[in-house]
Scaffold this motif. Structure first.
Motif, PDB file in Angstrom:
ATOM      1  N   THR A 185       0.832  -1.199   0.000  1.00  0.00           N
ATOM      2  CA  THR A 185       0.000   0.000   0.000  1.00  0.00           C
ATOM      3  C   THR A 185       0.870   1.254   0.000  1.00  0.00           C
ATOM      4  OG1 THR A 185      -0.187  -0.071   2.426  1.00  0.00           O
ATOM      5  CG2 THR A 185      -1.967  -1.079   1.135  1.00  0.00           C
ATOM      6  N   TRP A 186       0.365   2.274  -0.688  1.00  0.00           N
ATOM      7  CA  TRP A 186       1.052   3.561  -0.794  1.00  0.00           C
ATOM      8  C   TRP A 186       0.047   4.675  -0.553  1.00  0.00           C
ATOM      9  CZ3 TRP A 186       6.314   4.249  -2.091  1.00  0.00           C
ATOM     10  CH2 TRP A 186       7.002   3.074  -2.435  1.00  0.00           C
ATOM     11  N   ALA A 187       0.584   5.894  -0.429  1.00  0.00           N
ATOM     12  CA  ALA A 187      -0.316   7.019  -0.149  1.00  0.00           C
ATOM     13  C   ALA A 187       0.175   8.292  -0.826  1.00  0.00           C
ATOM     14  CB  ALA A 187      -0.452   7.215   1.354  1.00  0.00           C
ATOM     15  N   LEU A 188       0.649   9.242  -0.044  1.00  0.00           N
ATOM     16  CA  LEU A 188       0.908  10.603  -0.514  1.00  0.00           C
ATOM     17  C   LEU A 188       1.992  10.707  -1.581  1.00  0.00           C
ATOM     18  CD1 LEU A 188       0.802  12.386   2.965  1.00  0.00           C
ATOM     19  CD2 LEU A 188      -1.045  12.171   1.284  1.00  0.00           C
ATOM     20  N   THR A 189       2.917   9.769  -1.615  1.00  0.00           N
ATOM     21  CA  THR A 189       4.037   9.876  -2.557  1.00  0.00           C
ATOM     22  C   THR A 189       3.708   9.352  -3.952  1.00  0.00           C
ATOM     23  OG1 THR A 189       4.927   7.720  -1.871  1.00  0.00           O
ATOM     24  CG2 THR A 189       5.719   9.679  -0.680  1.00  0.00           C
ATOM     25  N   ARG A 190       2.502   8.836  -4.169  1.00  0.00           N
ATOM     26  CA  ARG A 190       2.134   8.278  -5.471  1.00  0.00           C
ATOM     27  C   ARG A 190       0.932   9.007  -6.042  1.00  0.00           C
ATOM     28  NH1 ARG A 190       6.835   6.399  -6.752  1.00  0.00           N
ATOM     29  NH2 ARG A 190       7.755   6.352  -4.653  1.00  0.00           N
ATOM     30  N   ASP A 191       0.989   9.328  -7.328  1.00  0.00           N
ATOM     31  CA  ASP A 191      -0.041  10.155  -7.965  1.00  0.00           C
ATOM     32  C   ASP A 191      -1.406   9.473  -8.046  1.00  0.00           C
ATOM     33  OD1 ASP A 191       2.041  11.875  -8.262  1.00  0.00           O
ATOM     34  OD2 ASP A 191       1.890  12.085 -10.435  1.00  0.00           O
ATOM     35  N   ASP A 192      -1.436   8.135  -7.949  1.00  0.00           N
ATOM     36  CA  ASP A 192      -2.713   7.438  -8.062  1.00  0.00           C
ATOM     37  C   ASP A 192      -3.412   7.240  -6.718  1.00  0.00           C
ATOM     38  OD1 ASP A 192      -3.132   6.349 -11.030  1.00  0.00           O
ATOM     39  OD2 ASP A 192      -0.994   6.336 -10.573  1.00  0.00           O
ATOM     40  N   GLY A 193      -2.893   7.850  -5.673  1.00  0.00           N
ATOM     41  CA  GLY A 193      -3.625   7.900  -4.417  1.00  0.00           C
ATOM     42  C   GLY A 193      -3.399   6.753  -3.461  1.00  0.00           C
ATOM     43  N   HIS A 194      -4.175   6.747  -2.381  1.00  0.00           N
ATOM     44  CA  HIS A 194      -4.055   5.787  -1.297  1.00  0.00           C
ATOM     45  C   HIS A 194      -4.591   4.421  -1.700  1.00  0.00           C
ATOM     46  CE1 HIS A 194      -4.263   9.179   1.959  1.00  0.00           C
ATOM     47  NE2 HIS A 194      -3.488   9.493   0.951  1.00  0.00           N
ATOM     48  N   GLY A 195      -3.857   3.355  -1.373  1.00  0.00           N
ATOM     49  CA  GLY A 195      -4.385   2.019  -1.599  1.00  0.00           C
ATOM     50  C   GLY A 195      -3.356   1.003  -2.041  1.00  0.00           C
ATOM     51  N   ILE A 196      -3.847  -0.091  -2.614  1.00  0.00           N
ATOM     52  CA  ILE A 196      -3.026  -1.244  -2.983  1.00  0.00           C
ATOM     53  C   ILE A 196      -2.459  -1.094  -4.388  1.00  0.00           C
ATOM     54  CG2 ILE A 196      -3.037  -3.749  -3.344  1.00  0.00           C
ATOM     55  CD1 ILE A 196      -5.412  -3.855  -1.354  1.00  0.00           C
ATOM     56  N   TYR A 197      -1.168  -1.409  -4.506  1.00  0.00           N
ATOM     57  CA  TYR A 197      -0.481  -1.381  -5.799  1.00  0.00           C
ATOM     58  C   TYR A 197       0.186  -2.731  -6.045  1.00  0.00           C
ATOM     59  CZ  TYR A 197      -0.920   3.732  -5.895  1.00  0.00           C
ATOM     60  OH  TYR A 197      -1.400   5.019  -5.919  1.00  0.00           O
ATOM     61  N   TYR A 198       0.186  -3.137  -7.304  1.00  0.00           N
ATOM     62  CA  TYR A 198       0.870  -4.360  -7.717  1.00  0.00           C
ATOM     63  C   TYR A 198       2.057  -3.997  -8.611  1.00  0.00           C
ATOM     64  CZ  TYR A 198      -3.434  -6.574  -6.124  1.00  0.00           C
ATOM     65  OH  TYR A 198      -4.503  -6.975  -5.367  1.00  0.00           O
ATOM     66  N   ASN A 199       3.199  -4.594  -8.302  1.00  0.00           N
ATOM     67  CA  ASN A 199       4.436  -4.435  -9.080  1.00  0.00           C
ATOM     68  C   ASN A 199       5.069  -3.050  -8.983  1.00  0.00           C
ATOM     69  OD1 ASN A 199       5.061  -6.961 -10.221  1.00  0.00           O
ATOM     70  ND2 ASN A 199       3.423  -6.728 -11.738  1.00  0.00           N
ATOM     71  N   LEU A 200       4.567  -2.182  -8.127  1.00  0.00           N
ATOM     72  CA  LEU A 200       5.177  -0.857  -8.021  1.00  0.00           C
ATOM     73  C   LEU A 200       6.575  -0.949  -7.416  1.00  0.00           C
ATOM     74  CD1 LEU A 200       5.118   2.159  -8.374  1.00  0.00           C
ATOM     75  CD2 LEU A 200       3.808   2.353  -6.244  1.00  0.00           C
ATOM     76  N   GLU A 201       6.709  -1.673  -6.314  1.00  0.00           N
ATOM     77  CA  GLU A 201       8.031  -1.823  -5.697  1.00  0.00           C
ATOM     78  C   GLU A 201       9.004  -2.517  -6.650  1.00  0.00           C
ATOM     79  OE1 GLU A 201       5.019  -1.684  -2.370  1.00  0.00           O
ATOM     80  OE2 GLU A 201       5.202  -2.793  -4.256  1.00  0.00           O
ATOM     81  N   SER A 202       8.541  -3.586  -7.301  1.00  0.00           N
ATOM     82  CA  SER A 202       9.408  -4.312  -8.242  1.00  0.00           C
ATOM     83  C   SER A 202       9.902  -3.399  -9.358  1.00  0.00           C
ATOM     84  CB  SER A 202       8.643  -5.494  -8.854  1.00  0.00           C
ATOM     85  OG  SER A 202       8.231  -6.402  -7.869  1.00  0.00           O
ATOM     86  N   TYR A 203       9.006  -2.579  -9.870  1.00  0.00           N
ATOM     87  CA  TYR A 203       9.364  -1.665 -10.962  1.00  0.00           C
ATOM     88  C   TYR A 203      10.355  -0.608 -10.479  1.00  0.00           C
ATOM     89  CZ  TYR A 203       8.812   1.394 -15.011  1.00  0.00           C
ATOM     90  OH  TYR A 203       9.044   2.160 -16.126  1.00  0.00           O
ATOM     91  N   LEU A 204      10.076   0.004  -9.346  1.00  0.00           N
ATOM     92  CA  LEU A 204      10.933   1.080  -8.851  1.00  0.00           C
ATOM     93  C   LEU A 204      12.330   0.582  -8.493  1.00  0.00           C
ATOM     94  CD1 LEU A 204       8.403   2.992  -6.542  1.00  0.00           C
ATOM     95  CD2 LEU A 204       9.101   3.563  -8.884  1.00  0.00           C
ATOM     96  N   VAL A 205      12.410  -0.592  -7.869  1.00  0.00           N
ATOM     97  CA  VAL A 205      13.713  -1.158  -7.514  1.00  0.00           C
ATOM     98  C   VAL A 205      14.552  -1.402  -8.762  1.00  0.00           C
ATOM     99  CG1 VAL A 205      14.851  -3.225  -6.626  1.00  0.00           C
ATOM    100  CG2 VAL A 205      13.013  -2.157  -5.318  1.00  0.00           C
ATOM    101  N   ASN A 206      13.943  -1.956  -9.797  1.00  0.00           N
ATOM    102  CA  ASN A 206      14.678  -2.259 -11.024  1.00  0.00           C
ATOM    103  C   ASN A 206      14.991  -1.007 -11.837  1.00  0.00           C
ATOM    104  OD1 ASN A 206      15.019  -5.331 -11.586  1.00  0.00           O
ATOM    105  ND2 ASN A 206      12.969  -5.168 -10.720  1.00  0.00           N
ATOM    106  N   ALA A 207      14.095  -0.037 -11.818  1.00  0.00           N
ATOM    107  CA  ALA A 207      14.284   1.172 -12.622  1.00  0.00           C
ATOM    108  C   ALA A 207      15.256   2.159 -11.995  1.00  0.00           C
ATOM    109  CB  ALA A 207      12.937   1.859 -12.855  1.00  0.00           C
ATOM    110  N   PHE A 208      15.224   2.276 -10.675  1.00  0.00           N
ATOM    111  CA  PHE A 208      16.010   3.309  -9.993  1.00  0.00           C
ATOM    112  C   PHE A 208      17.093   2.771  -9.072  1.00  0.00           C
ATOM    113  CE2 PHE A 208      11.838   5.354 -10.746  1.00  0.00           C
ATOM    114  CZ  PHE A 208      12.264   6.438 -11.512  1.00  0.00           C
ATOM    115  N   GLY A 209      17.081   1.476  -8.802  1.00  0.00           N
ATOM    116  CA  GLY A 209      18.023   0.946  -7.823  1.00  0.00           C
ATOM    117  C   GLY A 209      17.480   1.139  -6.421  1.00  0.00           C
TER     118      GLY A 209
END
Length: 216
Positions: free
Chosen positions: A84-108
């Motif tokens: 779950t994410w909140a204020l730091t993501r443009d799509d708002g509060h709630g459940i996300y799939y693959n966001l952590e996986s994407y960010l880790v691979n894209a940005f380190g």
């Protein structure tokens, strides 16, 4: 004030140790001969501009079939992060799939802590049902730490206390034998999804560019 903080930390440590010793007995008693279909990881990392960090669950599909994890269908040979994410993501509060996986691979990523367990088909079904719940977020109670711990506890015998602070989850990871960095599948941009709705009626949609454009 410093003495009070030390007492609180000591109490949390005692609770974590209690769970650490108690959990293996319940896991052994449960016993399950079903086929193992996935690996599950409870993860924590420090995030930019945050003292608390972020917690999530990563599930790796070991089977030859697509596995349902919450509202996400995970293909064989791939994995999915859920949190779950909140204020730091443009799509708002709630459940996300693959966001952590994407960010880790894209940005380190800096330092990462994790513990691992395996999931049978029956255990994965429990995890999947729990993952689709709590499609919201608040700072005090139902935040990323509570969500990740609850999803983890739904399928693992290595129980953690689902308290409200990511640092408490980090402490329990350390007590249970941190394995360090987890190699996560690099999802395609269209595989990074936000959940809409909860439970059996949940669906997903592809997140906005603003959500994946910021590192953890």
């Amino acid at each position: 004030m410093k003495i009070k903080k030390r007492r609180i930390l000591s109490l949390l440590l005692a609770l974590c140790l209690l769970f650490s010793f108690a959990a293996p007995f319940s896991a052994a008693a449960a016993g399950n001969d079903d086929e193992i279909v996935a690996n599950m990881y409870l993860c924590h990392t420090r995030t930019q501009g945050s003292l608390f960090g972020h917690c999530w669950v990563y599930i790796e599909n070991l089977s030859a079939e697509t596995l349902q994890i919450g509202a996400y269908a995970c293909p064989p040979g791939q994995g999915v992060s859920v949190g779950t994410w909140a204020l730091t993501r443009d799509d708002g509060h709630g459940i996300y799939y693959n966001l952590e996986s994407y960010l880790v691979n894209a940005f380190g990523l800096g330092r990462m802590r994790a513990i691992k367990d395996t999931l049978t088909r029956a255990e994965l079904e429990k995890v999947s049902r729990r993952a689709a719940k709590q499609n919201f977020w608040d700072f005090l109670f139902f935040n990323c730490a509570f969500y990740a711990a609850a999803v983890w506890n739904a399928g693992s015998g290595k129980k953690v206390i689902p308290l409200i602070h990511p640092t408490v989850v980090w402490l329990q990871i350390m007590l249970r034998g941190d394995i360090g960095r987890v190699q996560m599948y690099y999802p395609a941009r269209e595989q990074v999804l936000r959940q809409s709705g909860s439970g059996g009626s949940a669906s997903t949609y592809v997140v906005s560019d603003g959500t994946v454009g910021k590192r953890m």
